[in-house]
Write a protein that holds these residues in place. Sequence first.
Motif, PDB file in Angstrom:
ATOM      1  N   GLY A   1      16.156   6.296 -38.326  1.00 35.51           N
ATOM      2  CA  GLY A   1      17.000   7.183 -37.539  1.00 35.51           C
ATOM      3  C   GLY A   1      16.721   7.081 -36.052  1.00 35.51           C
ATOM      4  O   GLY A   1      17.635   7.225 -35.230  1.00 35.51           O
ATOM      5  N   HIS A   2      15.464   6.806 -35.701  1.00 31.87           N
ATOM      6  CA  HIS A   2      15.123   6.638 -34.296  1.00 31.87           C
ATOM      7  C   HIS A   2      15.449   5.235 -33.789  1.00 31.87           C
ATOM      8  O   HIS A   2      15.461   5.011 -32.576  1.00 31.87           O
ATOM      9  CB  HIS A   2      13.641   6.938 -34.075  1.00 31.87           C
ATOM     10  N   LEU A   3      15.687   4.322 -34.717  1.00 33.77           N
ATOM     11  CA  LEU A   3      16.005   2.942 -34.325  1.00 33.77           C
ATOM     12  C   LEU A   3      17.470   2.602 -34.549  1.00 33.77           C
ATOM     13  O   LEU A   3      17.881   1.466 -34.280  1.00 33.77           O
ATOM     14  CB  LEU A   3      15.134   1.963 -35.126  1.00 33.77           C
ATOM     15  N   SER A   4      18.254   3.562 -35.036  1.00 34.14           N
ATOM     16  CA  SER A   4      19.627   3.246 -35.437  1.00 34.14           C
ATOM     17  C   SER A   4      20.479   2.776 -34.259  1.00 34.14           C
ATOM     18  O   SER A   4      21.317   1.876 -34.416  1.00 34.14           O
ATOM     19  CB  SER A   4      20.277   4.465 -36.107  1.00 34.14           C
ATOM     20  N   ARG A   5      20.285   3.343 -33.075  1.00 34.80           N
ATOM     21  CA  ARG A   5      21.059   2.897 -31.907  1.00 34.80           C
ATOM     22  C   ARG A   5      20.681   1.475 -31.516  1.00 34.80           C
ATOM     23  O   ARG A   5      21.548   0.675 -31.136  1.00 34.80           O
ATOM     24  CB  ARG A   5      20.838   3.838 -30.731  1.00 34.80           C
ATOM     25  N   ASP A   6      19.396   1.160 -31.591  1.00 30.35           N
ATOM     26  CA  ASP A   6      18.952  -0.206 -31.291  1.00 30.35           C
ATOM     27  C   ASP A   6      19.522  -1.184 -32.306  1.00 30.35           C
ATOM     28  O   ASP A   6      19.898  -2.317 -31.950  1.00 30.35           O
ATOM     29  CB  ASP A   6      17.417  -0.277 -31.300  1.00 30.35           C
ATOM     30  N   LEU A   7      19.594  -0.752 -33.568  1.00 30.71           N
ATOM     31  CA  LEU A   7      20.163  -1.600 -34.609  1.00 30.71           C
ATOM     32  C   LEU A   7      21.641  -1.841 -34.351  1.00 30.71           C
ATOM     33  O   LEU A   7      22.148  -2.959 -34.528  1.00 30.71           O
ATOM     34  CB  LEU A   7      19.963  -0.936 -35.971  1.00 30.71           C
ATOM     35  N   LEU A   8      22.348  -0.809 -33.904  1.00 31.20           N
ATOM     36  CA  LEU A   8      23.770  -0.951 -33.585  1.00 31.20           C
ATOM     37  C   LEU A   8      23.974  -1.905 -32.415  1.00 31.20           C
ATOM     38  O   LEU A   8      24.866  -2.764 -32.443  1.00 31.20           O
ATOM     39  CB  LEU A   8      24.352   0.425 -33.251  1.00 31.20           C
TER      40      LEU A   8
END
Length: 260
Positions: free
Chosen positions: A181-188
């Motif tokens: 959840g804390h990495l989801s923006r980086d994954l996107l």
Amino acid sequence: MQTQSFGRIWAIASNGFREVIRDRVLYIIGFFALLLIISLRLLPEVAATTEDKIFIDLGLAGISVLSVLVAVFVGTGLINKEIDRRTVLVLIPKPLSRAEFIIGKYLGLLGVLGVLIIALTGIYLILLSFSKIDYPAGSILVSTIFLFLELCLITGVALMFGVFTSSILATLLTFGVYLMGHLSRDLLALGKLSKNSSVEILTQGIYLLLPDLSRLNLKNEAVYGLLPDPQILLGHTVYALVYTILLLAIAILIFSRREF
């Protein structure tokens, strides 16, 4: 009828609150205070010019880590503990719905987390003032409020996994959701950089499925007294509440279909 339902939920919540409080959770407050006192003594020796900012950041990180650990480890075992003790077999046949049972347990743990955050933040601010460190009090308080919203969401995740699997597996899954959840923006962003439509669709799907916890993480902004606009904060608040309600609804649905 609604008054009776609220009364049953309150009884489950208050009983759960007392049970978790007795489970040595309050020792965390003493550990946190000791950690900060030691940090105050050691930081001037290792960071001569930036110790104030480091201490502000360390305190906020400590509050976040300790409260998340409580939310995950206690939240995933809330229902399984009652099943192992067979107390759920006594409570459910009574005029108590499974939804009331889940909501009561959830609110009881949130009460503990609220007390924990207030205590940790109070100790943190007292030590900041005692050490005569200039700190942005308003930004810190707002960041702790959003930390509580994050805990509401994470507790919902922990409870959802805890109603249908073992405590150990539920703990691992919840930590996985927390990290992703804390990495989801980086994954996107990584999916967009790949220039591959399949990868981009996959990362967008993961981003929509997982909670975007970076919306609720304001620790870095709080250290420097910077916060997003009120409209953005309101949007993040609504996002956290809607996602939490959805998680609770899923947990209630799964628990209502479970056989004992």
